[in-house]
Design an enzyme around this catalytic site. Structure first.
Site, mmCIF file in Angstrom:
data_model
loop_
_atom_site.group_PDB
_atom_site.id
_atom_site.type_symbol
_atom_site.label_atom_id
_atom_site.label_comp_id
_atom_site.label_asym_id
_atom_site.label_seq_id
_atom_site.Cartn_x
_atom_site.Cartn_y
_atom_site.Cartn_z
ATOM 1 N N ASP A 49 0.852 -1.148 -0.062
ATOM 2 C CA ASP A 49 -0.076 0.025 -0.183
ATOM 3 C C ASP A 49 0.927 1.096 -0.046
ATOM 4 O OD1 ASP A 49 -2.213 -1.538 0.159
ATOM 5 O OD2 ASP A 49 -2.619 -1.245 2.210
ATOM 6 N N TYR A 52 2.251 2.056 -3.495
ATOM 7 C CA TYR A 52 1.133 2.569 -4.305
ATOM 8 C C TYR A 52 0.980 3.907 -3.948
ATOM 9 C CZ TYR A 52 -3.487 2.898 -6.314
ATOM 10 O OH TYR A 52 -4.537 3.540 -7.038
ATOM 11 N N ASP A 53 0.967 4.471 -2.610
ATOM 12 C CA ASP A 53 0.487 5.629 -2.258
ATOM 13 C C ASP A 53 1.630 6.506 -2.702
ATOM 14 O OD1 ASP A 53 -1.676 4.732 -0.928
ATOM 15 O OD2 ASP A 53 -0.686 4.789 0.965
ATOM 16 N N SER A 98 -34.975 -8.459 -18.128
ATOM 17 C CA SER A 98 -34.922 -9.072 -16.718
ATOM 18 C C SER A 98 -34.839 -10.561 -17.063
ATOM 19 C CB SER A 98 -35.905 -8.606 -15.916
ATOM 20 O OG SER A 98 -37.279 -8.535 -16.829
ATOM 21 N N LEU A 99 -34.823 -11.502 -15.898
ATOM 22 C CA LEU A 99 -34.976 -12.916 -16.281
ATOM 23 C C LEU A 99 -35.986 -13.622 -15.439
ATOM 24 C CD1 LEU A 99 -31.212 -13.360 -14.746
ATOM 25 C CD2 LEU A 99 -31.987 -13.860 -16.991
ATOM 26 N N GLU A 129 -23.487 -18.628 -13.566
ATOM 27 C CA GLU A 129 -22.896 -17.228 -12.890
ATOM 28 C C GLU A 129 -23.662 -17.089 -11.650
ATOM 29 O OE1 GLU A 129 -23.232 -14.391 -15.834
ATOM 30 O OE2 GLU A 129 -21.794 -15.131 -17.201
ATOM 31 N N LYS A 131 -25.763 -14.655 -9.061
ATOM 32 C CA LYS A 131 -26.574 -13.755 -9.538
ATOM 33 C C LYS A 131 -26.368 -12.683 -8.276
ATOM 34 C CE LYS A 131 -31.322 -12.352 -10.691
ATOM 35 N NZ LYS A 131 -31.631 -11.350 -9.670
ATOM 36 N N ASP A 133 -26.581 -9.603 -5.929
ATOM 37 C CA ASP A 133 -27.683 -8.881 -5.829
ATOM 38 C C ASP A 133 -27.037 -7.345 -5.306
ATOM 39 O OD1 ASP A 133 -30.276 -8.300 -4.964
ATOM 40 O OD2 ASP A 133 -30.253 -9.484 -3.235
ATOM 41 N N ARG A 152 -29.945 0.719 -14.630
ATOM 42 C CA ARG A 152 -30.910 0.066 -15.467
ATOM 43 C C ARG A 152 -31.969 0.653 -15.795
ATOM 44 N NH1 ARG A 152 -34.818 -3.880 -14.436
ATOM 45 N NH2 ARG A 152 -35.027 -5.399 -16.281
ATOM 46 N N GLU A 189 -23.090 -5.926 -12.720
ATOM 47 C CA GLU A 189 -23.828 -5.635 -11.322
ATOM 48 C C GLU A 189 -22.975 -4.972 -10.479
ATOM 49 O OE1 GLU A 189 -26.812 -6.504 -11.445
ATOM 50 O OE2 GLU A 189 -27.873 -6.854 -9.506
ATOM 51 N N TYR A 239 -19.150 -6.637 -10.660
ATOM 52 C CA TYR A 239 -18.794 -7.906 -11.543
ATOM 53 C C TYR A 239 -19.527 -7.638 -12.885
ATOM 54 C CZ TYR A 239 -16.256 -10.689 -8.079
ATOM 55 O OH TYR A 239 -15.360 -11.045 -7.248
ATOM 56 N N LYS A 330 -33.186 -19.684 -8.413
ATOM 57 C CA LYS A 330 -33.019 -18.590 -7.283
ATOM 58 C C LYS A 330 -32.789 -19.613 -6.066
ATOM 59 C CE LYS A 330 -34.109 -15.026 -7.007
ATOM 60 N NZ LYS A 330 -35.149 -13.817 -7.225
ATOM 61 N N CYS A 445 -31.315 1.405 32.938
ATOM 62 C CA CYS A 445 -30.680 0.456 32.206
ATOM 63 C C CYS A 445 -31.036 -0.983 32.639
ATOM 64 C CB CYS A 445 -29.031 0.526 32.666
ATOM 65 S SG CYS A 445 -28.284 -1.073 32.127
ATOM 66 N N CYS A 448 -28.237 -2.667 34.858
ATOM 67 C CA CYS A 448 -27.873 -2.453 36.049
ATOM 68 C C CYS A 448 -28.924 -1.550 37.021
ATOM 69 C CB CYS A 448 -26.410 -1.617 36.182
ATOM 70 S SG CYS A 448 -26.567 0.009 35.174
ATOM 71 N N CYS A 463 -26.851 3.802 28.586
ATOM 72 C CA CYS A 463 -26.742 3.392 30.169
ATOM 73 C C CYS A 463 -25.339 4.441 30.503
ATOM 74 C CB CYS A 463 -26.151 2.024 30.548
ATOM 75 S SG CYS A 463 -25.907 1.957 32.232
ATOM 76 N N CYS A 468 -21.297 -0.388 34.537
ATOM 77 C CA CYS A 468 -22.498 -1.396 34.567
ATOM 78 C C CYS A 468 -21.814 -2.747 33.979
ATOM 79 C CB CYS A 468 -23.330 -0.721 33.356
ATOM 80 S SG CYS A 468 -24.602 -2.173 32.722
HETATM 81 S S1 IVH Z 1 -27.871 -11.575 -17.089
HETATM 82 C C1 IVH Z 1 -30.925 -11.164 -20.161
HETATM 83 N N1 IVH Z 1 -26.116 -12.219 -15.195
HETATM 84 O O1 IVH Z 1 -30.342 -10.024 -12.312
HETATM 85 C C2 IVH Z 1 -29.851 -11.621 -19.058
HETATM 86 N N2 IVH Z 1 -27.934 -10.775 -14.538
HETATM 87 O O2 IVH Z 1 -33.113 -10.478 -13.005
HETATM 88 C C3 IVH Z 1 -30.105 -10.346 -18.167
HETATM 89 N N3 IVH Z 1 -27.861 -10.166 -12.157
HETATM 90 O O3 IVH Z 1 -31.037 -6.970 -14.012
HETATM 91 C C4 IVH Z 1 -28.924 -10.254 -17.063
HETATM 92 N N4 IVH Z 1 -26.179 -11.201 -11.719
HETATM 93 O O4 IVH Z 1 -28.937 -6.992 -12.558
HETATM 94 C C5 IVH Z 1 -27.241 -11.523 -15.477
HETATM 95 N N5 IVH Z 1 -24.528 -12.798 -13.682
HETATM 96 C C6 IVH Z 1 -25.654 -12.237 -13.922
HETATM 97 C C7 IVH Z 1 -26.356 -11.391 -13.269
HETATM 98 C C8 IVH Z 1 -27.526 -10.723 -13.507
HETATM 99 C C9 IVH Z 1 -27.138 -10.344 -11.253
HETATM 100 C C10 IVH Z 1 -28.910 -9.106 -12.478
HETATM 101 C C11 IVH Z 1 -29.183 -8.242 -13.396
HETATM 102 C C12 IVH Z 1 -30.410 -8.147 -13.970
HETATM 103 C C13 IVH Z 1 -31.240 -9.052 -12.921
HETATM 104 C C14 IVH Z 1 -32.149 -9.990 -13.796
#
Ligand code: IVH
Length: 716
Positions: A49, A52-53, A98-99, A129, A131, A133, A152, A189, A239, A330, A445, A448, A463, A468
């Site tokens: 570090d 780097y600094d 979306s998925l 992969e 997912k 959050d 998005r 994400e 990622y 999921k 408290c 005590c 407290c 205590c």
């Molecule tokens: S693929 C059509 N890969 O999940 C493919 N999505 O419900 C669309 N997410 O809005 C996305 N990790 O934000 C993909 N490895 C991953 C993901 C991922 C998280 C999220 C993404 C998307 C949501 C879909």
């Protein structure tokens, strides 16, 4: 070969700069970009570090001297630009889809069968992969530069958060190399690390701001800050998981290779990604990560399974907003609904009274939850939580379970009231004792019975009794904890037993304990007593910042303790520091300064310091060099698996600890090295999945002997 580049982007029409300076600036940027990449993307830095600094400092100095050399893509420009008024709207050229979800193996098989049918039986590999959050973003690059980053939004339109995304170090500001498309979009994400989440919420609560419900909200809240300097102060990461589109450039014909290419270009691609050829392999991936996900430093809620060849993806197409070529398999939900039976109050080491929920036990994502945090009184009122309500409970990894809010629709029309005080905030039952929750914090408290105080500018109640017993128990647990004195074997149970038996009256008494005294405790055998005494002895050599942190001074976390130790060098000097002196230390604000002065202003605390010194606890950084053995493994965590030929497992672990390293029982993201002996266990698989560095016995022995160069040792 693609590689990261920096850019000086020489502007026209400006005064000539010394060409030597321009060259050096360019060199520094390339070097810093390379180290950023090693550190933030590969997790495998090759310099310290401090080094780097030093590079950063030099670059800043040059840029200060020659402002015309500053470019938006300089690594110095990631700190956050001036605030923007609001976010501009951005149209996504290719919508962010979306998925569809699969909640069981059957649903996954149904998805697979449908894809097979549509592809008329052609088989395909599947990219698996995690997912993550967090918050989906799209990064647009043009001529090798990050042009724009957007959220998005509704999939068609998002918000322009370019300035904020630029503060995330793992997002390359520029890419170059052969065949980079002229314009392309990368999707990924953004997430907030779990390990930093609790602290963020503590800070928010201390400032009177509402805490974030989970790391995902923290990520969204941090990214959607109007002031990029605030975003820059948050530890966001990303990622990337896909290519939105690419113009004028060679692109692989399948997802797996496209990800490999993005990785080559310097993007942070999740090392847990796997290419599976059968549904059994997909199931295996899913189950492995369902087990291991708790050890990740980011929240995940499932596995995304994607048909690999792009031509097949195209053939399968999209229905509504969900592609048929991908599915989110999921993990079991981490939220549940249950009854809030009562509200309890615990006393923390600072005396803070922490309300917690006593719940009807409920299974949340595979673990039974009976207790959950409620943060503070204001939060309970803001969320309008009543005792006897049905409430949403969430458990996210190692984050303490929490009550998100009431299910208002399930609240009885006439909410039960307390007969005595008519409050809705607790059950219709006899008025509870003065010291429990009665729709608000008690006046005394619960541990005590001494008066409770509530500072005007704080949301927490405390407290006020420095002596205590509940406060002391928490202080002792903190003192002996991992980041403090790291006394193995001195956990919560033993701390309480020692206090109960009157053997320990302040934290320094730990160093006066004898074997005979320990043996008087219930369930304490010869061997455990010797082990505890050995770890107490070992703790005397803990680094000064850890000793300082162990003292549990309000507002002094480990990072602050490091700053203070570096500045003052010894605890004696720190204990005598005046508020003026403290205010000159970079990173130390008035609140911390006041807290330190107040702490050492108390006679009892000065006495503890004296006792620790007499016991031989390290009090000054200098002592490390002069009297104690070097601890080159500080900050590194080792896990050992299998049999080692030349030393036993416990000998190996002792050696690591003697040299300042720590030993973990399972491989997690925090593990620096897995030492692999004969017949290793499944820890080896975990390490492979997490990309953990591994050492053979021979390499391990060399490291212990100081024969492996320090540069090969990644930062912990
Ligand atoms: S693929 C059509 N890969 O999940 C493919 N999505 O419900 C669309 N997410 O809005 C996305 N990790 O934000 C993909 N490895 C991953 C993901 C991922 C998280 C999220 C993404 C998307 C949501 C879909």
């Amino acid at each position: 070969m693609l590689y990261l580049v920096s850019s000086t982007g020489q502007r026209r029409g400006q005064a000539m700069v010394d060409p030597g300076a321009a060259r050096r600036v360019e060199e520094l940027r390339e070097e810093i970009n390379y180290h950023n990449y090693r550190y933030y993307v590969l997790d495998s830095p090759v310099i310290s570090d401090a080094e780097y600094d030093q590079l950063m400092r030099e670059l800043l100095q040059w840029e200060e001297r020659y402002p015309e050399l500053v470019t938006p893509n300089s690594p110095t420009q990631r700190v956050g630009a001036a605030p923007v008024e609001g976010f501009a709207e951005v149209e996504h050229p290719v919508p962010l889809l979306s998925l569809a979800n699969a909640f069981s193996g059957d649903e996954l098989r149904a998805w697979h069968r449908r894809a097979l049918d549509l592809l008329e039986g052609a088989t395909f590999a599947m990219a698996c992969e995690l997912k993550v959050d967090g918050l989906a973003v799209a990064l647009t690059y043009e001529d090798g530069r990050l042009l724009r980053g957007a959220t998005r939004g509704d999939g068609h339109r998002g918000e322009d958060v370019t300035l904020n995304l630029r503060t995330i170090r793992s997002i390359p500001l520029a890419v170059a190399g052969e065949g980079v498309p002229r314009r392309f979009e990368v999707r990924g994400e953004v997430y907030f690390p779990k390990s930093r989440f609790a602290r963020l919420n503590e800070e928010r609560i201390a400032r009177g701001e509402p805490p974030f419900a989970n790391p995902r909200n923290a990520a969204a809240g941090s990214l959607r800050q109007l002031d990029p300097r605030v975003t820059a102060s948050r530890p966001l990461d990303i990622y990337v998981y896909g290519l939105g589109y690419a113009e004028d450039g060679a692109v692989p014909d399948n997802h797996w290779d496209a990800m490999a290419r993005l990785k080559e270009m310097g993007f942070k691609v999740n090392p847990s990604n796997a290419l599976c050829h059968t549904l059994e392999e997909v199931e295996g991936y899913y189950h492995r990560w369902m087990e291991a996900k708790e050890h990740l430093d980011y929240a995940v809620d499932g596995v995304v399974v994607k048909v690999n060849p792009f031509s097949y993806q195209q053939h399968l197409g999209v229905v509504g907003r969900e592609p048929r070529w991908a599915v989110a398999y999921k993990f079991p939900a981490t939220q549940a609904v249950t009854r809030l039976l009562d509200i309890g109050i615990s006393v923390g080491r600072t005396g803070a009274l922490n309300p917690y929920a006593i719940l009807e036990p409920v299974d949340v994502g595979g673990a039974m939850v009976k207790l959950a945090t409620l943060h503070n009184e204001e939060d309970i009122r803001r969320k309008d939580i009543h005792v006897q309500d049905y409430v949403f409970v969430e458990r996210a990894g190692e984050v303490i379970p929490q009550v998100l809010g009431p299910v208002v629709a399930r609240r009885p029309a006439s909410a039960p009231q307390c007969d005595a005080c008519q409050s809705h905030f607790h059950a219709a039952r006899e008025h509870p004792a003065e010291i429990t929750w009665k729709g608000g914090m008690p006046d005394r408290c619960p541990a005590c019975g001494q008066p409770v105080v509530k500072p005007q500018d704080e949301v927490m109640s405390y407290c006020g009794n420095g002596a205590c017993p509940a406060r002391f128990a928490q202080s002792l647990i903190h003192f002996a904890g991992r980041a403090g004195m790291d006394i193995e074997g001195l956990g919560e149970k033993l701390c309480l037993a020692l206090i109960e038996a009157g053997l320990v009256r302040d934290v320094a008494d730990v160093y006066a304990l004898t074997k005979e005294q320990l043996l008087t405790l219930e369930r304490m055998g010869e061997k455990s007593a010797s082990n505890v005494l050995a770890s107490i002895e070992r703790s005397k050599g803990r680094p000064v910042p850890n000793v300082l942190f162990a003292l549990g001074i309000r507002h002094v976390g480990l990072e602050t303790a490091e700053l203070l130790a570096r500045h003052f060098g010894s605890l004696d000097r720190l204990s005598q520091a005046t508020p003026e002196e403290l205010s000159t230390v970079p990173g130390i604000g008035p609140k911390i300064g006041e807290s330190i002065v107040a702490h050492f202003g108390q006679e009892g605390n000065r006495g503890i310091l004296e006792k620790l010194r007499e016991a031989g606890v390290r009090m000054a950084a200098e002592k490390l060099k002069a009297e104690l053995r070097p601890t080159p493994l500080v900050g590194l965590q080792f896990v050992v698996t299998g049999r080692l030929a030349s030393l036993s497992r416990s000998e190996a672990e002792d050696r690591i600890k003697e040299l300042g390293g720590s030993v973990g029982s399972s491989v997690t993201r925090k593990t620096t090295y897995l030492v692999v002996g004969e017949e290793p266990s499944s820890k080896l698989d975990d390490a492979r999945r997490l990309g953990t560095a591994m050492l053979t016995e021979e390499e391990f022995l060399k490291l212990l002997a100081g024969e492996l160069p320090r540069e090969t040792v990644p930062r912990g």
